[in-house]
Design an enzyme around this catalytic site. Structure first.
Site, PDB file in Angstrom:
ATOM      1  N   SER A 134       0.891  -1.039  -0.388  1.00 16.91           N
ATOM      2  CA  SER A 134      -0.130  -0.196   0.251  1.00 16.91           C
ATOM      3  C   SER A 134       0.632   1.024  -0.141  1.00 16.91           C
ATOM      4  CB  SER A 134      -0.936   0.042   1.180  1.00 16.91           C
ATOM      5  OG  SER A 134      -1.230   1.212   1.797  1.00 16.91           O
ATOM      6  N   TYR A 147      -2.237  -0.634  11.173  1.00 16.35           N
ATOM      7  CA  TYR A 147      -2.028  -1.502   9.567  1.00 16.35           C
ATOM      8  C   TYR A 147      -0.924  -1.116   8.757  1.00 16.35           C
ATOM      9  CZ  TYR A 147      -3.568  -0.883   4.840  1.00 16.35           C
ATOM     10  OH  TYR A 147      -2.936  -0.909   3.272  1.00 16.35           O
TER      11      TYR A 147
END
Length: 278
Positions: A134, A147
């Site tokens: 990401s 995360y």
């Protein structure tokens, strides 16, 4: 052994994984689409893609999945580690059990599948491991600590694995999506509200959850297809890039992180997410 190249895509029941499975299938691969719930793979099965029940937090499940692919085709050429989710909440609020599970899904599951696929790829002296991280593996946002930790970890592991696998003819590629139209934002916002819906971080939680699910943000998000395109490109070119950053905001956000001092970037993110000043 079949001569048709074989690909395994995790997290294939929706979003990026589903789009990648379809794109790889169209490119001529025999594709195994893995997810915990095989009922959500029916659309892919109807298109000729092979559904595979797999839980990336369960070693027996992952081993059985890879064994089935080898038994069916005799090879595995591409592993797309896409399974993952966003567990948001203040670092202080998120139970360690949830934090560990986040790492199990986003990091350890991906690396265990790499461990299982690598012996077969080494025997072939070819293969590609595609790790979907990401832009969140290069930047940070408030209440996303656990995360971001998983994505930073997957980036580092991918770099090390790339060097280890190179002598065996195996490519390791990182895909860094920006904002993509998937279920991710709603899932992250729900987790955030659950973890930090009251207490010291409630104002921050409300602001970040709203930013994750706002209509204005949703309109800017990119289609999962742009990530699928990058994945297929990485598997079909002779010498793939080590990283492909694509999707809404990915390149500009990562560029800002490189050039801005820490506190300047903190201030930018605080304004962008609408965090309260006090």
């Amino acid at each position: 052994m079949t001569t048709t190249k074989t690909a395994l895509v995790t997290g294939a029941s929706s979003g990026i994984g589903e789009a990648a499975a379809l794109k790889l299938h169209a490119a001529g691969y025999t594709v195994y689409a893995a997810a915990r719930r095989t009922d959500r793979l029916r659309t892919l099965a109807d298109r000729g893609i092979r559904p595979l029940g797999m839980d990336v937090t369960d070693d027996d499940s992952m081993r059985a999945g890879v064994d089935r692919i080898i038994a069916d085709t005799g090879r595995i050429d591409v592993l797309v580690n896409n399974a993952g989710y966003g567990s948001y909440g203040a670092v202080e609020d998120v139970p360690l059990s949830e934090a560990r599970y986040q790492f199990e899904v986003n990091v350890f599951g991906a690396m265990r599948l790499a461990q299982l696929a690598l012996p077969h790829m080494r025997a072939q002296h070819s293969g590609a491991i595609i790790n979907v991280t990401s832009m969140g593996g290069k930047i940070h946002t408030p209440l996303g600590g656990w995360y971001h930790g998983t994505k930073f970890a997957l980036e580092a592991l991918s770099d090390c694995l790339r060097m280890e696998a190179k002598p065996f003819g195996i490519d390791v590629v990182v895909i860094e999506p920006g904002g993509i139209k998937t279920e991710w934002g709603a899932i992250a916002a729900d987790a955030l509200r659950k973890a930090s819906s009251d207490g010291a971080y409630v104002k921050q939680a409300d602001a970040v959850a709203d930013s994750l699910t706002s209509e204005a943000n949703a309109k800017r998000l990119s289609s999962p297809q742009v990530i699928a395109d990058a994945i297929v490109k990485a598997t079909t070119v002779r010498r793939p890039k080590t990283r492909y950053a694509t999707g809404f905001g990915a390149r500009p956000m990562m560029t800002l992180r490189r050039i801005l001092p820490d506190r300047a970037f903190d201030a930018f993110i605080s304004r962008a997410t609408g965090l309260p000043r006090n």
